[in-house]
Design an enzyme around this catalytic site. Structure first.
Site, PDB file in Angstrom:
ATOM      1  N   LYS A   1       0.809  -1.224   0.000  1.00 61.67           N
ATOM      2  CA  LYS A   1       0.000   0.000   0.000  1.00 61.67           C
ATOM      3  C   LYS A   1       0.840   1.270   0.000  1.00 61.67           C
ATOM      4  O   LYS A   1       0.411   2.304   0.512  1.00 61.67           O
ATOM      5  CB  LYS A   1      -0.967   0.001   1.192  1.00 61.67           C
ATOM      6  CG  LYS A   1      -1.906  -1.203   1.209  1.00 61.67           C
ATOM      7  CD  LYS A   1      -2.803  -1.243   2.425  1.00 61.67           C
ATOM      8  CE  LYS A   1      -3.645  -2.506   2.411  1.00 61.67           C
ATOM      9  NZ  LYS A   1      -4.488  -2.626   3.615  1.00 61.67           N
TER      10      LYS A   1
ATOM     11  N   ASP B   1      -9.106  -4.829  -1.745  1.00 57.75           N
ATOM     12  CA  ASP B   1      -8.574  -3.852  -0.787  1.00 57.75           C
ATOM     13  C   ASP B   1      -8.242  -2.574  -1.550  1.00 57.75           C
ATOM     14  O   ASP B   1      -7.253  -2.514  -2.293  1.00 57.75           O
ATOM     15  CB  ASP B   1      -7.332  -4.414  -0.110  1.00 57.75           C
ATOM     16  CG  ASP B   1      -6.869  -3.571   1.064  1.00 57.75           C
ATOM     17  OD1 ASP B   1      -7.102  -2.346   1.038  1.00 57.75           O
ATOM     18  OD2 ASP B   1      -6.251  -4.119   1.994  1.00 57.75           O
TER      19      ASP B   1
ATOM     20  N   HIS C   1     -15.527  15.835 -21.879  1.00 54.05           N
ATOM     21  CA  HIS C   1     -16.046  16.044 -20.527  1.00 54.05           C
ATOM     22  C   HIS C   1     -17.158  17.084 -20.536  1.00 54.05           C
ATOM     23  O   HIS C   1     -18.155  16.942 -19.817  1.00 54.05           O
ATOM     24  CB  HIS C   1     -14.907  16.489 -19.599  1.00 54.05           C
ATOM     25  CG  HIS C   1     -14.073  15.344 -19.093  1.00 54.05           C
ATOM     26  ND1 HIS C   1     -14.315  14.732 -17.905  1.00 54.05           N
ATOM     27  CD2 HIS C   1     -13.019  14.700 -19.656  1.00 54.05           C
ATOM     28  CE1 HIS C   1     -13.419  13.751 -17.737  1.00 54.05           C
ATOM     29  NE2 HIS C   1     -12.639  13.726 -18.778  1.00 54.05           N
TER      30      HIS C   1
END
Length: 403
Positions: free
Chosen positions: A228, A303, A398
């Site tokens: 992580k 996770d 966008h």
């Protein structure tokens, strides 16, 4: 069993702690009591958090002090055809996100890949790591410990195997820094992401090491894993699944899907993903691979913090005559199809969309197939964003989608 309001009052009076509610009521009642308390204490309306569809008891191994659940919109991109070592055929990619235009962008990349007949994918390595750090007296002792580890890897593997019926220790690599010795254990964890499995197995191996050598364990995780956190060791040696995907598009397909040329996409990739990333000192040389990884992780119960590692990817693009070759290689993709959040109902359904829920036959093949489909999804996202940049229509896209 107590009513939610009674339990909430007992917490307010100091008779119970927040984490003790499940011992006095079923899981859903405890969650409602805790939510009532927090709503009262903060003067907020938490009715949306309380509108979840699963049994709170099913989530007790996933969370503590539960008050409800957060809903994230889930879209699908595809279809997406993959020719992989474990993944084969066509599937849709579930993406949970609040970023408007992401699913549309990945879907456009999927369309281009489908027009090319699909993408290739391969898992090159599967190895979950845990790296404890030990204290020794000096570098002489450090050398002794490192030598013992190299000579007794089979003993360490046997100790680790006592803790699990599924994991298998593949290797242990010593790293010495003065009077610190780090050991990077690598495990095949089959269809589980395997972080807990690796931690428990490593603890058993560490106990043996302390008995047999002068090393003293300081921390079961010494950050050389590296879990992580952005880390060069994961980029070089890999962690979890190391997986790649590639595709070849014709000039016509590039022009039709992206409104630009192979040459323009190649230049955008070189100057942005390679030169720009190098100048920035980035560990990931890609456009936005983490976008796809994160969206799939959220949808399928992975996770989420390990997106840090999943974004550790390199995108390459080359013009080959009149065709465009594109690839994505993700060095450290930590995924599983059993355990953790994968057992929750909506996450189960998302894994079903991909056809990879549960354990594979043989073990490990479902997680391999999962990794390969994520890699192809990331490739679709890379192609679409590079195409938008090369055609100079990123901002207008966008705007058109109202983002």
């Amino acid at each position: 069993m107590s009513a939610p309001e009674t339990l909430a009052d007992r917490v307010l009076s100091g008779d119970l702690a927040l984490h003790e509610l499940e011992a006095h009521a079923d899981a859903d009642t405890a969650v409602e009591a805790r939510r009532r308390l927090i709503a009262q204490e903060t003067d907020t309306d938490l009715s949306a958090l309380g509108a979840y569809a699963f049994d709170a008891g099913d989530a007790q191994s996933n969370i503590e002090n539960m008050v409800g659940a957060v809903q994230i919109p889930v879209g699908v991109a595809g279809p997406l055809t993959v020719d992989g070592s474990s993944a084969s055929g066509t599937a849709y990619l579930p993406l949970a996100t609040t970023e408007g235009a992401l699913v549309a962008s990945v879907n456009r990349g999927c369309s281009a890949i489908q027009a090319a007949g699909g993408a290739n994918a391969r898992v090159f390595q599967s190895k979950m790591t845990r790296a404890p750090v030990f204290r020794v007296e000096n570098v002489h002792e450090a050398g002794t410990v490192a030598s013992w580890v190299r000579e007794n890897e089979a003993k360490l593997a046997a100790a680790a195997a006592e803790t699990t019926d599924h994991g298998e220790l593949l290797d242990v690599t010593p790293y010495v820094v003065g009077d610190s010795v780090f050991l990077r254990f690598g495990y095949d964890t089959k269809d589980a992401m395997g972080m807990n499995m690796a931690t428990i197995a490593t603890e058993a191996a560490c106990e043996l090491l302390e008995e047999e050598t002068p090393a003293d364990l300081v921390a079961l995780s010494g950050n050389l894993c590296s879990d992580k956190k952005p880390a060069a060791i994961n980029a070089v040696e890999g962690r979890g699944r190391t997986v790649g995907a590639d595709v070849v598009l014709t000039r016509e397909q590039v022009e039709d899907r992206f409104g630009t040329t192979p040459e323009a996409i190649e230049e955008a990739n070189t100057r942005k993903n390679l030169v720009g990333s190098a100048k920035a000192g980035s560990l990931g040389f890609n456009a936005h691979a983490a976008n796809v990884v994160a969206a799939v992780f959220l949808a399928t119960g992975q996770d989420a913090a390990q997106v840090v590692e999943g974004g550790n990817a390199i995108t390459t693009v080359d013009v080959r005559g009149d065709e465009l070759y594109a690839s994505v290689t993700i060095a450290s993709l930590d995924v599983g199809t059993v355990g953790g959040g994968t057992k929750l109902p909506t996450q189960n359904e998302a894994l079903d969309i991909l056809g990879v829920r549960g354990g594979g036959d043989p073990p490990g093949t479902n997680a391999d197939a999962f990794a390969e489909r994520i890699a192809v999804g990331a490739l679709a996202g890379e192609l679409s964003l590079l195409g938008a940049l090369a055609a100079d229509n990123l901002a207008s896209a966008h705007e058109q989608l109202g983002r």
